[in-house]
Write an enzyme that holds these catalytic residues in place. Structure first.
Site, PDB file in Angstrom:
ATOM      1  N   THR A  33       0.828  -1.215   0.000  1.00 39.83           N
ATOM      2  CA  THR A  33       0.000   0.000   0.000  1.00 39.83           C
ATOM      3  C   THR A  33       0.858   1.259   0.000  1.00 39.83           C
ATOM      4  OG1 THR A  33      -0.084  -0.016   2.401  1.00 39.83           O
ATOM      5  CG2 THR A  33      -1.928  -1.069   1.260  1.00 39.83           C
ATOM      6  N   TYR A 142     -14.124 -12.538   4.701  1.00 41.26           N
ATOM      7  CA  TYR A 142     -12.831 -13.114   4.311  1.00 41.26           C
ATOM      8  C   TYR A 142     -13.032 -14.475   3.642  1.00 41.26           C
ATOM      9  CZ  TYR A 142      -8.009 -14.771   4.746  1.00 41.26           C
ATOM     10  OH  TYR A 142      -6.753 -15.268   4.481  1.00 41.26           O
TER      11      TYR A 142
HETATM   12  N1  LIG Z   1      -1.144 -15.628   7.401  1.00 39.35           N
HETATM   13  C1  LIG Z   1      -2.092 -16.546   7.337  1.00 39.35           C
HETATM   14  O1  LIG Z   1      -2.411 -17.237   8.327  1.00 39.35           O
HETATM   15  C2  LIG Z   1      -2.802 -16.786   6.020  1.00 39.35           C
HETATM   16  C3  LIG Z   1      -3.567 -17.948   5.894  1.00 39.35           C
HETATM   17  C4  LIG Z   1      -4.236 -18.173   4.688  1.00 39.35           C
HETATM   18  C5  LIG Z   1      -4.128 -17.273   3.667  1.00 39.35           C
HETATM   19  N2  LIG Z   1      -3.391 -16.153   3.826  1.00 39.35           N
HETATM   20  C6  LIG Z   1      -3.353 -15.214   2.700  1.00 39.35           C
HETATM   21  O2  LIG Z   1      -2.019 -15.004   2.291  1.00 39.35           O
HETATM   22  C7  LIG Z   1      -1.874 -13.682   1.766  1.00 39.35           C
HETATM   23  C8  LIG Z   1      -0.728 -13.000   2.503  1.00 39.35           C
HETATM   24  O3  LIG Z   1      -1.045 -13.019   3.881  1.00 39.35           O
HETATM   25  P1  LIG Z   1      -0.017 -12.547   5.018  1.00 39.35           P
HETATM   26  O4  LIG Z   1      -0.432 -13.249   6.259  1.00 39.35           O
HETATM   27  O5  LIG Z   1       1.359 -12.616   4.508  1.00 39.35           O
HETATM   28  O6  LIG Z   1      -0.487 -11.018   5.169  1.00 39.35           O
HETATM   29  P2  LIG Z   1       0.249  -9.763   5.835  1.00 39.35           P
HETATM   30  O7  LIG Z   1       1.509 -10.150   6.533  1.00 39.35           O
HETATM   31  O8  LIG Z   1      -0.821  -9.080   6.626  1.00 39.35           O
HETATM   32  O9  LIG Z   1       0.619  -8.885   4.536  1.00 39.35           O
HETATM   33  C9  LIG Z   1      -0.425  -8.453   3.727  1.00 39.35           C
HETATM   34  C10 LIG Z   1       0.132  -7.825   2.472  1.00 39.35           C
HETATM   35  O10 LIG Z   1      -0.999  -7.348   1.707  1.00 39.35           O
HETATM   36  C11 LIG Z   1      -0.878  -5.931   1.547  1.00 39.35           C
HETATM   37  N3  LIG Z   1      -2.166  -5.248   1.674  1.00 39.35           N
HETATM   38  C12 LIG Z   1      -2.956  -5.182   2.762  1.00 39.35           C
HETATM   39  N4  LIG Z   1      -3.998  -4.354   2.528  1.00 39.35           N
HETATM   40  C13 LIG Z   1      -3.844  -3.888   1.265  1.00 39.35           C
HETATM   41  C14 LIG Z   1      -4.560  -2.966   0.466  1.00 39.35           C
HETATM   42  N5  LIG Z   1      -5.618  -2.275   0.922  1.00 39.35           N
HETATM   43  N6  LIG Z   1      -4.117  -2.722  -0.789  1.00 39.35           N
HETATM   44  C15 LIG Z   1      -3.008  -3.339  -1.268  1.00 39.35           C
HETATM   45  N7  LIG Z   1      -2.272  -4.213  -0.545  1.00 39.35           N
HETATM   46  C16 LIG Z   1      -2.685  -4.471   0.709  1.00 39.35           C
HETATM   47  C17 LIG Z   1       0.042  -5.455   2.668  1.00 39.35           C
HETATM   48  O11 LIG Z   1       0.675  -4.227   2.313  1.00 39.35           O
HETATM   49  P3  LIG Z   1       1.041  -3.140   3.470  1.00 39.35           P
HETATM   50  O12 LIG Z   1       2.242  -3.689   4.213  1.00 39.35           O
HETATM   51  O13 LIG Z   1       1.340  -1.891   2.727  1.00 39.35           O
HETATM   52  O14 LIG Z   1      -0.167  -3.043   4.351  1.00 39.35           O
HETATM   53  C18 LIG Z   1       1.017  -6.624   2.769  1.00 39.35           C
HETATM   54  O15 LIG Z   1       2.030  -6.511   1.807  1.00 39.35           O
HETATM   55  C19 LIG Z   1      -3.215 -12.988   1.981  1.00 39.35           C
HETATM   56  O16 LIG Z   1      -3.959 -13.025   0.786  1.00 39.35           O
HETATM   57  C20 LIG Z   1      -3.869 -13.833   3.056  1.00 39.35           C
HETATM   58  O17 LIG Z   1      -5.273 -13.772   2.997  1.00 39.35           O
HETATM   59  C21 LIG Z   1      -2.715 -15.879   4.970  1.00 39.35           C
END
Ligand SMILES: NC(=O)c1ccc[n+]([C@@H]2O[C@H](COP(=O)([O-])OP(=O)(O)OC[C@H]3O[C@@H](n4cnc5c(N)ncnc54)[C@H](OP(=O)(O)O)[C@@H]3O)[C@@H](O)[C@H]2O)c1
Length: 236
Positions: A33, A142
């Site tokens: 972002t 979600y």
């Molecule tokens: N962690 C888990 O347990 C888990 C499980 C299943 C699936 N997932 C999926 O895996 C993916 C990555 O998850 P993560 O846990 O690594 O997430 P994370 O650490 O919270 O990172 C999220 C990423 O998405 C970006 N983002 C958030 N809001 C945004 C917006 N409004 N516009 C553009 N970019 C945005 C963030 O950018 P900023 O840093 O600028 O905010 C960051 O780079 C997601 O799709 C999540 O749903 C995660």
């Protein structure tokens, strides 16, 4: 050299994916972002025009060619049932736009790009176990967005395989993305481990390994696949 656009690379799974792909020699443009470094484009997907601006800028930086799109950016925010009607609806709309609509917009640009160039391409969608299993009562939005992502992925895979355009989806379970070590607390405490036969949550590097395989190595016959990574907490 393979040119790859990965969304959400500032931290967590996206950061691990970008790092692993670069180690394999790919040229990666990341996204968040906010500005993070010279290889990262800032675009807030809450804005409907942001995915188009991101795609155009990424194309310019990658000499007009993107080979692989990885839809990873996502928001996991609570929306309690007792919130006001307008708050609940606002959170629904935000999560749909950030987690599903932006991925759809980018996927469409990617498919059209490959069709115009008459060349092959790959999309990797980071969905979630929630697509199949559902999520907590505060996360209807979600789970619905991730279920929509899996359905979109299957549609893309079936529609464009004959043109060499492949689509893969990964459905992680809990994945420890917290730098501060408070990951379990943020997801409901130690109790969640009891539900994971492997005895631990996934590491971002594990999901990155799978995404890298899909982006660079997976045989074409795997298009349309949904790959679980949840320590056997949900088997189907
Ligand atoms: N962690 C888990 O347990 C888990 C499980 C299943 C699936 N997932 C999926 O895996 C993916 C990555 O998850 P993560 O846990 O690594 O997430 P994370 O650490 O919270 O990172 C999220 C990423 O998405 C970006 N983002 C958030 N809001 C945004 C917006 N409004 N516009 C553009 N970019 C945005 C963030 O950018 P900023 O840093 O600028 O905010 C960051 O780079 C997601 O799709 C999540 O749903 C995660």
């Amino acid at each position: 050299m393979t040119h790859i656009l990965v969304t959400g690379t500032s931290r967590g799974i996206g950061l691990a994916i970008a790092r692993t792909l670069r180690e394999r020699g790919a040229t990666v443009i990341g996204h968040a972002t906010r500005p993070v470094n010279a290889d990262t484009i800032a675009a807030d997907f809450a804005e409907p025009s942001a995915p188009q601006m991101l795609w155009q800028e990424a194309l310019e930086r990658l000499d007009g060619r993107i080979d692989v799109l990885i839809n990873n950016a996502g928001l996991f925010e609570q929306s309690p049932m007792h919130a006001s009607d307008i708050e609940w609806l606002d959170r629904w709309e935000d999560t749909m736009r950030i987690n599903l609509t932006s991925a759809a917009q980018l996927s469409r640009f990617a498919v059209r790009h490959w069709q115009e160039r008459k060349c092959a391409g790959r999309i990797v969608h980071i969905a979630s176990r929630a697509a199949y299993r559902g999520d907590s009562p505060a996360h209807w939005h979600y789970a619905a967005a991730k279920g929509g992502m899996v359905a979109m992925h299957k549609t893309i895979a079936r529609a464009y395989a004959a043109e060499g355009i492949l689509s893969f989806a990964i459905t992680p379970g809990f994945t420890d993305t917290s730098m501060a070590g408070d990951y379990l607390a943020s997801r409901g405490g130690d109790g969640l481990l009891a539900d994971i036969p492997l005895g631990r949550v996934a590491e971002p590097e594990e999901i990155a390994q799978i995404a890298t395989f899909c982006a660079l190595d997976a045989p074409a016959s795997m298009t349309g696949a949904v790959i679980d990574a949840n320590g056997a907490s949900f088997v189907r």
